[in-house]
Write a protein that holds these residues in place. Structure first.
Motif, PDB file in Angstrom:
ATOM      1  N   HIS A 139      -4.101 -94.211 101.377  1.00 27.44           N
ATOM      2  CA  HIS A 139      -3.246 -93.478 100.448  1.00 27.44           C
ATOM      3  C   HIS A 139      -2.852 -94.443  99.328  1.00 27.44           C
ATOM      4  O   HIS A 139      -2.089 -95.386  99.565  1.00 27.44           O
ATOM      5  N   THR A 142       2.182 -94.399  97.889  1.00 26.38           N
ATOM      6  CA  THR A 142       3.057 -93.913  98.948  1.00 26.38           C
ATOM      7  C   THR A 142       4.465 -94.398  98.679  1.00 26.38           C
ATOM      8  O   THR A 142       4.681 -95.587  98.444  1.00 26.38           O
ATOM      9  N   PHE A 166       3.363 -89.322 100.708  1.00 27.66           N
ATOM     10  CA  PHE A 166       2.140 -89.525  99.942  1.00 27.66           C
ATOM     11  C   PHE A 166       2.275 -88.877  98.564  1.00 27.66           C
ATOM     12  O   PHE A 166       2.580 -87.693  98.458  1.00 27.66           O
ATOM     13  N   ILE A 176      -3.942 -87.191  97.064  1.00 26.61           N
ATOM     14  CA  ILE A 176      -2.981 -88.101  97.709  1.00 26.61           C
ATOM     15  C   ILE A 176      -3.623 -89.127  98.642  1.00 26.61           C
ATOM     16  O   ILE A 176      -2.925 -90.010  99.139  1.00 26.61           O
ATOM     17  N   GLY A 177      -4.890 -89.049  98.918  1.00 24.35           N
ATOM     18  CA  GLY A 177      -5.506 -90.033  99.797  1.00 24.35           C
ATOM     19  C   GLY A 177      -6.892 -89.630 100.221  1.00 24.35           C
ATOM     20  O   GLY A 177      -7.384 -88.558  99.869  1.00 24.35           O
ATOM     21  N   TRP A 179      -9.303 -89.971 103.911  1.00 28.67           N
ATOM     22  CA  TRP A 179      -9.449 -90.372 105.305  1.00 28.67           C
ATOM     23  C   TRP A 179     -10.935 -90.479 105.596  1.00 28.67           C
ATOM     24  O   TRP A 179     -11.702 -89.566 105.311  1.00 28.67           O
TER      25      TRP A 179
END
Length: 189
Positions: A139, A142, A166, A176-177, A179
């Motif tokens: 992220h 944050t 986030f 926002i990110g 994974w």
């Protein structure tokens, strides 16, 4: 969707890293203990209260027309966050928990608690480890701040709950990110 046995993870251990806001995602992590330059491990976190990822916001609403009662579903406004319990009584933990910059660390090493906390915006990288497999969760922006009471227990570590909300990042077009899919661990896992 195929069955991928290795993708069913048990979060046996994990590591949490911080970096300057919008630090790029590590591109070739082979060791969960060394994600690459610019990332600093935040230290020990609670094994009894593992990190918890939260979703807060509106639920989607189904709207319809006269001809079709379920024509469309709305896209709700949602905020995502993570809460983890730092068990290290260090100035780095205090900065995140109490919301203070470097200026709060005094020349004698003590920490001055600000009257008004300021969330610390940092890049956050979680690496969840299951045996030889691991998953990085990145992220780039944050907002981190203490989120609950510091708990004391004569038979457990002091626990500093910190929540990271986030934020959208221009590096990801407002997302926002990211994974990753499961990766194979290298030495040190």
């Amino acid at each position: 969707m195929p069955l991928i046995d290795e993708a069913a993870l048990i979060p046996g251990t994990g590591h949490i890293y911080l970096a300057d806001p919008d630090t790029p995602k590590p591109t070739a992590i082979t060791d969960p203990l060394n994600p690459g330059p610019g990332w600093t491990n935040i230290g020990h976190t609670s094994r009894d209260e593992l990190p918890e990822f939260a979703r807060d916001g509106d639920e989607p609403e189904t709207i319809g027309s006269w001809q079709n009662a379920k024509l469309r579903q709305t896209s709700p406004d949602v905020t995502y966050a993570v809460t983890f319990q730092s068990v290290q009584a260090s100035t780095d933990t205090y900065r995140l928990y109490f919301g203070a910059g470097e200026e709060a660390v005094q020349p004698d090493g003590s920490f001055r608690i600000p009257a008004r906390p300021e969330p610390q915006v940092r890049a956050l990288l979680f690496i969840i480890v299951d045996g030889q497999n691991f998953v990085p969760l990145w992220h780039p922006r944050t907002s981190l701040l203490g989120s609950d009471a510091v708990s004391l227990d004569a038979e457990a570590f002091i626990s500093f709950p910190i929540t990271g909300t986030f934020l959208g990042s221009s590096a990801l077009g407002g997302a926002i990110g990211e994974w990753a899919a499961i990766l194979g661990a290298g030495p040190g896992s």
